[in-house]
Design a protein around this motif. Structure first.
Motif, PDB file in Angstrom:
ATOM      1  N   GLY A 110      18.088 -43.164 -87.524  1.00  0.00           N
ATOM      2  CA  GLY A 110      18.161 -43.681 -88.893  1.00  0.00           C
ATOM      3  C   GLY A 110      18.509 -45.152 -88.925  1.00  0.00           C
ATOM      4  O   GLY A 110      17.858 -45.975 -88.290  1.00  0.00           O
ATOM      5  N   CYS A 111      19.587 -45.488 -89.653  1.00  0.00           N
ATOM      6  CA  CYS A 111      19.961 -46.902 -89.815  1.00  0.00           C
ATOM      7  C   CYS A 111      20.955 -47.386 -88.768  1.00  0.00           C
ATOM      8  O   CYS A 111      21.520 -48.478 -88.903  1.00  0.00           O
ATOM      9  N   VAL A 112      21.207 -46.603 -87.720  1.00  0.00           N
ATOM     10  CA  VAL A 112      22.076 -47.089 -86.641  1.00  0.00           C
ATOM     11  C   VAL A 112      21.245 -48.095 -85.820  1.00  0.00           C
ATOM     12  O   VAL A 112      20.072 -47.854 -85.522  1.00  0.00           O
ATOM     13  N   ASP A 113      21.874 -49.217 -85.504  1.00  0.00           N
ATOM     14  CA  ASP A 113      21.129 -50.355 -84.942  1.00  0.00           C
ATOM     15  C   ASP A 113      21.106 -50.332 -83.414  1.00  0.00           C
ATOM     16  O   ASP A 113      21.927 -50.962 -82.745  1.00  0.00           O
ATOM     17  N   VAL A 114      20.160 -49.605 -82.864  1.00  0.00           N
ATOM     18  CA  VAL A 114      20.081 -49.343 -81.420  1.00  0.00           C
ATOM     19  C   VAL A 114      18.915 -50.139 -80.819  1.00  0.00           C
ATOM     20  O   VAL A 114      17.839 -50.188 -81.400  1.00  0.00           O
ATOM     21  N   PRO A 115      19.129 -50.769 -79.655  1.00  0.00           N
ATOM     22  CA  PRO A 115      18.037 -51.560 -79.065  1.00  0.00           C
ATOM     23  C   PRO A 115      16.981 -50.715 -78.328  1.00  0.00           C
ATOM     24  O   PRO A 115      17.134 -49.505 -78.184  1.00  0.00           O
TER      25      PRO A 115
END
Ligand SMILES: O=C(O)[C@H](O)COP(=O)(O)O
Length: 342
Positions: free
Chosen positions: A110-115
C-alpha cells in the motif's frame, strides 16, 4: 476540479463542432475535450451573429486547465517532439514500478514507502529500454520511492538524453531554491512531478501483513474480495473505487491537460492507482477492472489523439515496437533519433 478563468481580454475560444474547444491564451494553445468539459460559457451577441459561423464575445468560461500555463512546461518551449505536437498527438506511457522489497516478501505494501529490489531495478532498466525510442516530455510519479526509482532508472535508458528533474513546488522556498536559470538547460530537462494522488491504494490494516498468511487467517475468498473487488475496502483502507476517485481526478486535472497541449507523458505508479487510470482510459466497467492485473515493470503505451485514448500495447524491446505500438508520428520520431544519434 481546479478552474481556470478566461476572459475575452486574455484569450480566445473557438468552438469546434464535435471535437471540443480550441483555446488560445498568449502562446499557449490547448484543446478542451467534450467528454470532460464542464464549461460554462457566457456569450454576448454581436450584431446578427448565429451560433457556429458568426462571432461571439466570450464573457467567461471555466474548465479544467490546471498547469497548462506553467512557463517551464509551456508548448512554446519548442523541442525535438515538435512534429508530434503539430499532429496534436501525444504518447502516454504507464509503468507499474519494478519489484519492491515487500513484493519479494509477499507483504501488503500500500502506502508504505519501500524501495526496489535488485530485480526491481533490473525491471525498471528493462522497461526503460522498451520505451527508449518513445518521446517523453513530462513524467508523473507517485510520492513513493519505488515509483520514483522506476521512473528515473527507466530514463537512464532513453536515447534522447534529457535529464529528468524532480519539481519541488511544495513551498515557495523549495520552488525558488530549485530554480534553473538557463533556458537551454530547461530544454534539456524533463520535469518530474511527484503526486501522492498516484500512490498505491492505502491497504489499511493489511499493510505489512503477509498475503498468504492473511488468506490462511481470513479465508481466500475474503482476502480476494479485499484485493480485487471494486467497492469493498480492506479494514480501514481504500477500496479500488476510493483509490480511483483521487487517482483519476488527478489524471484529469493535472495530466490530461498536458496531453491535450501535446506533451508526451510517462506515469510511473502502482498496481491499483494504474488499474484505476486504465479503467478510465479504456472505459472499463467496475466488473471488467476486477480481472485487470498489471505486471511490475512492463510499460504500456497509449496514444492520445482527437480527445481519445488509444491503447497501443507494450513496446517489446528497444529495437522492436511490437506490430501495433508505433504510430506514423512515433516512427518518424524514432527515425529522427536514428539519424541524429547514430
Ligand atoms: O500494495 C501492494 O501490496 C501491492 O503493490 C499491490 O497489491 P495487490 O496486488 O494485492 O493489490
Amino acid at each position: 476540479m481546479a478552474n481556470a478563468m478566461l476572459h475575452q481580454t486574455v484569450g480566445t475560444l473557438q468552438l469546434l463542432s464535435n471535437s471540443g474547444i480550441h483555446c488560445q491564451v498568449g502562446n499557449n494553445s490547448v484543446r478542451l475535450l467534450p467528454r470532460d468539459l464542464k464549461v460554462e460559457l457566457g456569450f454576448s451577441k454581436r450584431g446578427s451573429n448565429s451560433f457556429g459561423e458568426k462571432k461571439f464575445s466570450v464573457i467567461q468560461a471555466s474548465a479544467s486547465l490546471t498547469s497548462v500555463f506553467d512557463p517551464v512546461l509551456s508548448p512554446s518551449n519548442k523541442g525535438p517532439h515538435e512534429s508530434l505536437k503539430k499532429s496534436n498527438e501525444a504518447a502516454l506511457i504507464l509503468i507499474r514500478h519494478g519489484e519492491s522489497l515487500w513484493n519479494e516478501k509477499n507483504l501488503f505494501t500500500g502506502c508504505v514507502d519501500v524501495p526496489l529490489t535488485k530485480k526491481g531495478v533490473e525491471e525498471a532498466i528493462e522497461a526503460g529500454k522498451r520505451i527508449s525510442n518513445i518521446p517523453v516530455d513530462m513524467i508523473f510519479t507517485s510520492a513513493l520511492i519505488r515509483a520514483q526509482m522506476t521512473a528515473m532508472l527507466a530514463m537512464t535508458q532513453h536515447r534522447r538524453k534529457k535529464v529528468p528533474i524532480i519539481m519541488h513546488n511544495e513551498n515557495e522556498q523549495a520552488r525558488l531554491w530549485s530554480q534553473i536559470h538557463s533556458e537551454d538547460t530547461i530544454k534539456q530537462s524533463i520535469p518530474v512531478v511527484a503526486a501522492w494522488q498516484l500512490n498505491e491504494r492505502m491497504y489499511g490494516e493489511l499493510q505489512g501483513l503477509n498475503k498468504q498468511e492473511t488468506a490462511d487467517r481470513f479465508g481466500k475468498e475474503k482476502v480476494h474480495e479485499w484485493r480485487r473487488s471494486y467497492d469493498i475496502p480492506p479494514p480501514n483502507g481504500e477500496s479500488l473505487e476510493m483509490c480511483a476517485q483521487r487517482a483519476v481526478a488527478y489524471f484529469k486535472d493535472e495530466i490530461e491537460p498536458q496531453l491535450i497541449s501535446g506533451k508526451n507523458v510517462m506515469i510511473a505508479a502502482h498496481g491499483n492507482s494504474l488499474r484505476s487510470i486504465i479503467m478510465y482510459l479504456d472505459e472499463l466497467t467496475s466488473q471488467e477492472v476486477i480481472s485487470l492485473e498489471l505486471s511490475t515493470g512492463i510499460p504500456m503505451l497509449y496514444i492520445f489523439k482527437e480527445g481519445k485514448f488509444m491503447r497501443r500495447g507494450s513496446p517489446i524491446a528497444p529495437t522492436e515496437a511490437g506490430v501495433y505500438a508505433y504510430t506514423r508520428r512515433l516512427a518518424q520520431y524514432r527515425q529522427k533519433l536514428d539519424e541524429t544519434l547514430n
